[in-house]
Write a protein that holds these residues in place. Structure first.
Motif, PDB file in Angstrom:
ATOM      1  N   PHE A 106       3.142  15.328  43.311  1.00 48.82           N
ATOM      2  CA  PHE A 106       2.428  16.523  42.764  1.00 48.82           C
ATOM      3  C   PHE A 106       1.375  16.066  41.999  1.00 48.82           C
ATOM      4  O   PHE A 106       0.006  16.697  42.082  1.00 48.82           O
ATOM      5  N   LEU A 107       1.478  15.269  41.135  1.00 47.28           N
ATOM      6  CA  LEU A 107       0.348  14.954  40.161  1.00 47.28           C
ATOM      7  C   LEU A 107      -0.728  14.091  40.846  1.00 47.28           C
ATOM      8  O   LEU A 107      -2.096  14.702  40.450  1.00 47.28           O
ATOM      9  N   PRO A 108      -0.479  13.171  41.473  1.00 45.48           N
ATOM     10  CA  PRO A 108      -1.700  12.483  42.253  1.00 45.48           C
ATOM     11  C   PRO A 108      -2.460  13.288  42.998  1.00 45.48           C
ATOM     12  O   PRO A 108      -3.799  13.373  42.804  1.00 45.48           O
ATOM     13  N   VAL A 109      -2.045  14.174  43.954  1.00 46.65           N
ATOM     14  CA  VAL A 109      -2.832  14.899  44.802  1.00 46.65           C
ATOM     15  C   VAL A 109      -3.585  16.138  43.948  1.00 46.65           C
ATOM     16  O   VAL A 109      -4.679  16.516  44.190  1.00 46.65           O
ATOM     17  N   SER A 110      -2.894  16.487  42.898  1.00 43.03           N
ATOM     18  CA  SER A 110      -3.527  17.669  42.040  1.00 43.03           C
ATOM     19  C   SER A 110      -4.904  17.181  41.339  1.00 43.03           C
ATOM     20  O   SER A 110      -5.790  17.599  41.071  1.00 43.03           O
ATOM     21  N   ALA A 111      -4.432  16.014  40.824  1.00 44.73           N
ATOM     22  CA  ALA A 111      -5.608  15.032  39.902  1.00 44.73           C
ATOM     23  C   ALA A 111      -6.766  14.831  41.121  1.00 44.73           C
ATOM     24  O   ALA A 111      -8.078  14.975  40.683  1.00 44.73           O
ATOM     25  N   SER A 112      -6.596  14.554  42.314  1.00 51.88           N
ATOM     26  CA  SER A 112      -7.286  14.066  43.158  1.00 51.88           C
ATOM     27  C   SER A 112      -8.470  15.426  43.508  1.00 51.88           C
ATOM     28  O   SER A 112      -9.588  15.240  43.792  1.00 51.88           O
ATOM     29  N   LEU A 113      -7.926  16.435  43.309  1.00 49.16           N
ATOM     30  CA  LEU A 113      -8.730  17.811  43.447  1.00 49.16           C
ATOM     31  C   LEU A 113      -9.680  17.918  42.708  1.00 49.16           C
ATOM     32  O   LEU A 113     -10.879  18.457  42.912  1.00 49.16           O
ATOM     33  N   LEU A 114      -9.638  17.276  41.502  1.00 51.08           N
ATOM     34  CA  LEU A 114     -10.541  17.656  40.322  1.00 51.08           C
ATOM     35  C   LEU A 114     -11.596  16.594  40.484  1.00 51.08           C
ATOM     36  O   LEU A 114     -12.747  16.767  40.032  1.00 51.08           O
ATOM     37  N   THR A 115     -11.208  15.374  41.072  1.00 48.63           N
ATOM     38  CA  THR A 115     -12.053  14.571  41.175  1.00 48.63           C
ATOM     39  C   THR A 115     -13.313  14.330  42.234  1.00 48.63           C
ATOM     40  O   THR A 115     -14.286  13.606  42.443  1.00 48.63           O
ATOM     41  N   TYR A 116     -12.735  14.874  43.511  1.00 51.75           N
ATOM     42  CA  TYR A 116     -13.413  15.415  44.823  1.00 51.75           C
ATOM     43  C   TYR A 116     -13.525  14.005  45.538  1.00 51.75           C
ATOM     44  O   TYR A 116     -14.543  13.715  45.968  1.00 51.75           O
TER      45      TYR A 116
END
Length: 271
Positions: free
Chosen positions: A220-230
């Motif tokens: 859950f954390l990696p994909v959620s963080a990637s949404l913020l980095t675009y």
């Protein structure tokens, strides 16, 4: 691209039978008479909705083309996002339920009822649907500005909407709740681990919380963080990891319910 097709193919081959069998076991043997079983059935449903969307992902990454219209693209994207959101919430509900059973077993009896569990599950799905409406509208508008029939690569990393922050915030909040619950349960069980008659059950309880934290850390954390980095390079691998949660959840079912393969005749009495 072909690597992602192979990965999603493996997830489909494992996730579909594992979750189908898990759902059958719950409905056949456990009769949804415990809060744990109710939350887990909803978690299985969330995983199955994700699994049925994987064939189109496999086709896309295997061929590099998207054969469906914008509705198909948005629908499959929503299946994935809804799985991350609903899974993180239902896993947290399971964690809180175990916390109440271990730390407050008597005071929580009136709260830990199947009817309350179904009400909580209904609120989760209602939240998911409510968020889907504006998010889907934003995705449709974004796709209309793209000349190429491409789906997942662009839609997950460049989508210009404030709702992109909803999932990361939700996941981080759910993680914080899991960490607090894990800490409280560990403290509670620490003074009772010398009781050899119950040590196996207590180890299973601790495994549930450890597995929940691992699920958040890996899926859950990696994909959620990637949404913020675009970042496309970060989004695609993290999406694969997130999708794999549908293969890991059956382990949670096994350790969460005593006698997983046996029929439960009474109410939920396990820790």
């Amino acid at each position: 691209m072909h690597v992602y097709a192979a990965v999603y193919g493996c997830i489909l081959a494992l996730g579909l039978p594992l979750n189908a069998v898990s759902l059958w076991i719950f409905l056949r043997f456990h009769s949804l008479k415990s809060t744990n079983a109710v939350f887990m059935v909803n978690l299985v449903i969330s995983d199955l909705l994700l699994v049925i969307s994987l064939p189109m992902r496999i086709y896309f990454y295997a061929t590099g083309t998207w054969p469906l219209n914008d509705i198909g693209c948005v629908s499959i994207t929503m299946f994935f996002r809804n799985n991350i959101r609903s899974s993180s919430i239902f896993i947290t509900f399971i964690c809180v339920d175990r916390l109440l059973a271990v730390v407050y077993p008597l005071r929580s009896r009136h709260l830990r009822t199947p009817s309350n569990a179904w009400k909580a599950a209904a609120l989760v799905w209602l939240l998911v649907v409510v968020v889907n409406i504006p998010e889907s509208v934003g995705l449709f508008k974004y796709l209309n500005n793209i000349s190429e029939p491409i789906c997942f690569e662009l839609i997950q990393s460049d989508e210009p909407t404030k709702l992109v922050y909803f999932q990361p915030v939700l996941v981080f909040i759910m993680l914080a709740v899991n960490v607090v619950c894990t800490t409280m349960v560990s403290w509670t069980l620490h003074g009772h681990l010398k009781d050899s008659a119950k040590v196996n059950n207590k180890v299973n309880v601790l495994l549930i919380f450890v597995m929940n934290l691992v699920m958040f850390a890996i899926c859950f954390l990696p994909v959620s963080a990637s949404l913020l980095t675009y970042s496309k390079t970060a989004t695609m691998p993290s999406t694969c990891l997130a999708t794999a949660n549908c293969c890991l959840d059956p382990l949670l079912y096994y350790f969460s319910l005593d006698a997983f393969w046996k029929k439960k005749e009474g109410p939920d009495l396990e820790l």
